[in-house]
Motif scaffolding. Sequence first.
Motif, short mmCIF file in Angstrom:
data_model
loop_
_atom_site.label_atom_id
_atom_site.label_comp_id
_atom_site.label_asym_id
_atom_site.label_seq_id
_atom_site.Cartn_x
_atom_site.Cartn_y
_atom_site.Cartn_z
N LYS A 92 47.59 49.63 37.34
CA LYS A 92 46.31 50.21 37.76
C LYS A 92 45.30 49.11 38.14
O LYS A 92 44.59 49.22 39.14
CB LYS A 92 45.75 51.07 36.62
N TYR A 93 45.24 48.07 37.33
CA TYR A 93 44.20 47.05 37.52
C TYR A 93 44.71 45.68 37.96
O TYR A 93 43.93 44.85 38.41
CB TYR A 93 43.44 46.84 36.20
N ALA B 283 43.67 41.03 35.53
CA ALA B 283 42.48 41.78 35.14
C ALA B 283 42.67 42.42 33.78
O ALA B 283 41.75 42.43 32.94
CB ALA B 283 42.16 42.84 36.19
N PHE B 284 43.87 42.97 33.54
CA PHE B 284 44.16 43.59 32.24
C PHE B 284 44.09 42.54 31.13
O PHE B 284 43.49 42.77 30.07
CB PHE B 284 45.54 44.24 32.28
N ARG B 285 44.70 41.38 31.35
CA ARG B 285 44.68 40.30 30.36
C ARG B 285 43.23 39.88 30.08
O ARG B 285 42.83 39.71 28.91
CB ARG B 285 45.49 39.10 30.86
N TYR B 286 42.46 39.71 31.14
CA TYR B 286 41.07 39.28 30.98
C TYR B 286 40.26 40.29 30.17
O TYR B 286 39.54 39.91 29.23
CB TYR B 286 40.42 39.08 32.35
N CYS B 287 40.38 41.55 30.52
CA CYS B 287 39.58 42.58 29.84
C CYS B 287 39.93 42.67 28.36
O CYS B 287 39.03 42.83 27.52
CB CYS B 287 39.76 43.92 30.52
N LYS C 168 36.10 53.09 31.35
CA LYS C 168 34.77 52.72 31.81
C LYS C 168 34.47 51.25 31.56
O LYS C 168 33.97 50.53 32.43
CB LYS C 168 33.71 53.58 31.13
N SER C 169 34.78 50.77 30.34
CA SER C 169 34.49 49.37 30.01
C SER C 169 35.34 48.42 30.83
O SER C 169 34.87 47.36 31.27
CB SER C 169 34.70 49.11 28.51
N VAL C 170 36.61 48.79 31.08
CA VAL C 170 37.50 47.94 31.88
C VAL C 170 37.00 47.85 33.32
O VAL C 170 36.89 46.76 33.90
CB VAL C 170 38.94 48.48 31.85
N VAL C 171 36.68 49.00 33.92
CA VAL C 171 36.20 49.02 35.31
C VAL C 171 34.89 48.26 35.44
O VAL C 171 34.68 47.47 36.37
CB VAL C 171 36.05 50.47 35.81
N THR C 172 33.98 48.46 34.49
CA THR C 172 32.70 47.75 34.50
C THR C 172 32.91 46.25 34.42
O THR C 172 32.28 45.46 35.16
CB THR C 172 31.80 48.21 33.33
N ARG C 173 33.81 45.83 33.52
CA ARG C 173 34.09 44.41 33.34
C ARG C 173 34.72 43.81 34.60
O ARG C 173 34.34 42.71 35.03
CB ARG C 173 35.02 44.24 32.14
N PRO D 62 39.36 43.25 44.06
CA PRO D 62 38.59 44.28 44.76
C PRO D 62 37.82 45.15 43.77
O PRO D 62 38.26 45.36 42.63
CB PRO D 62 39.67 45.09 45.49
N ARG D 63 36.67 45.63 44.19
CA ARG D 63 35.87 46.52 43.34
C ARG D 63 36.61 47.84 43.12
O ARG D 63 37.36 48.30 43.98
CB ARG D 63 34.51 46.81 43.98
N LEU D 64 36.39 48.42 41.95
CA LEU D 64 37.08 49.65 41.58
C LEU D 64 36.10 50.82 41.51
O LEU D 64 34.92 50.64 41.18
CB LEU D 64 37.77 49.49 40.22
N ASP D 65 36.59 52.00 41.81
CA ASP D 65 35.80 53.22 41.74
C ASP D 65 36.19 53.96 40.47
O ASP D 65 37.32 54.45 40.34
CB ASP D 65 36.08 54.09 42.96
N LEU D 66 35.27 54.03 39.51
CA LEU D 66 35.55 54.65 38.22
C LEU D 66 35.98 56.11 38.37
O LEU D 66 36.94 56.55 37.74
CB LEU D 66 34.32 54.57 37.31
#
Length: 641
Positions: A315-316, A320-324, A340-345, A509-513
């Motif tokens: 998904k990410y 990005a998953f490791r970082y979050c 929400k917290s993952v997408v925001t981060r 790339p930016r993500l859409d929650l």
Amino acid sequence: MSKNFYVTTPIYYVNGDPHVGSAYTTIAADVIARYKKTMGYDVFFLTGTDEHGQKVEETAKQKGYTPQEWTDIMAPKFVEMWKALNIEYTDFIRTTEPRHKEAVKKILKKVYENGDIYKGEYSGKYCVSCETFVPENQIVNGNHCPDCGKELRVVKEESYFFKMSKYQDALLAHIDSHPDFILPRSRKNEVISFIKQGLQDLSISRNTFEWGIPIEFAPGHITYVWFDALTNYLTAVGYENNPELFDKFWTNGEVVHLLGKDIVRFHAIIWPCMLLSAGVKLPDNIVAHGWWTSEGEKMSKSKGNVVDPVAETKKYGVDAFRYCLLREVQFGNDGDYSTKSVVTRINSDLANDLGNLLNRTLGMYKKYFNGVIAAGTTRDAFDDEIENLWNETLKEVTEQMNIVQFSKSLEAIWKFISRLNKYIDETMPWALAKDEDKKDRLAVVMNHLVNGLYKTAVMIYPCMPTAAQKIWDQLGVQKPVRDAKVAEVEGWDLLPAGHVLGNAEPIFPRLDLEALEPKKDPMAIDPELVIENAVDISEFDKLKIQVVEILEAGKIAGADKLLKFKVSVGDHARQIVSGIAKSYPEPEKLVGKKVLAITNLKTVKLRGEVSQGMLLSTEDKVNGLKLVEVDKSVVVGSRAK
């Protein structure tokens, strides 16, 4: 100081699939291993699977396999997940391997010859799930394990014991003289408190099942699974057959164990006592992290909120998953995983801060200098601030990584990234570019930016290796970032005049929650619903649930949580003890109420009072524990169906 570093994850139990908790520990170990390599260390990184014990034997039988067949099915699942998460371990150990069996035999022999193992008999309560005996003073809720909450079995068997009590004072002295032996400090205090209650000798053999490593000096006995499992840390670095490797990474290396807080006592008490007896150096750090919840709730298959690490990486992205995971919570504390917290981060830290910095910098360098590094000498105070902050960043990252604080280390790196973004606004390259006389100053500014990105890639590499390489690629660096050393990026002017930069491409790339988390009707029927711990109707029918009427209710002296009830079951009365005192401070008001009770449980004694059943209650965050009341018209003794 030795430049050899040995980091381990716990070996994961093969009775369940890998999950976000095991992924978290393994990613953390991978990050610290990669970081130490950038610091010039020789690194050995171990992970693996724990494959012996009664629980494995019983599960295999239920599934229709031999224990070895079952472990051969489960172990590869961990190998596959670590590949998906870009984990670069040195060795993957399985406790069913011949080399490990030899190591266990060796340490048992050492401890035995040291006079620290004796024959005796054990009679007590045993938790099959945790593979451990539970002392009477630690039993909770009548007959349940304090760690996993499952019901205990009464076990009486001949056993060989390890004189763990002999090493109580030595262990306390070691913890006192090595303040970072157990991290975080809150865990250390828990361990010290437990030791000071008095260490008991440890039963280290079993003879009531067969799936384990036989003990040579104890025919018919197999090794207690924790004595077996903990030894894996020695096995992998050659304890049984490679003294040169063992001396390098264990005896003369920095040894760090990463693990979940639920097994910290095994690692911080049993393990060091074993090593003290065997004459082996103790590890340098035992670091315990917290547990993860999902969207604020405990993960549960029935709730459908179990986080699947592989699905999240799809998904990410893996980086990005490791970082979050590592940025979101301080290592050692509990954490909550939410979309929400993952997408925001990702949008804030990765797309906006880092991604935007890279794109702006390369875009401007291409526009102003055709993407070719230009020399410049005109400096100002902003340059000094950037360079001084870089020196502070290196120092802070080193300090935080040495105590395994990934979130604080990443926070320091992102402070530098944010400062580079601010530097663009302060120096205004677009304004400098309009004045030919300021081209020299423009070159200095742009070089600080590309050098800052070059350095940033090296610092984020342990956490985000793929993204780090992409940054170097876009900077036109023709070598792998994995080979970079932090010492090589301490200075500036890392990209010489004439170096050709690459092209900017979005890395994050930016993500859409809303697109990632479409709203669901919570009351919609889910035909794929997973029922957790499902039972069939025949098992339910074994429970006798009846309507009882409360005749008397009162407190038990010296017991804050317990209430004593006299209830009518219709044709007789009985006494039931229930742990609901805090929810009913005036228990006498319950007299006359009809409630549900299980009436065919084994009779037990709680605080000296006999309990001949169990009152059923509900529990929620708002009301706490509440008895299940029934309509007054229902006849006492009626059975629930």
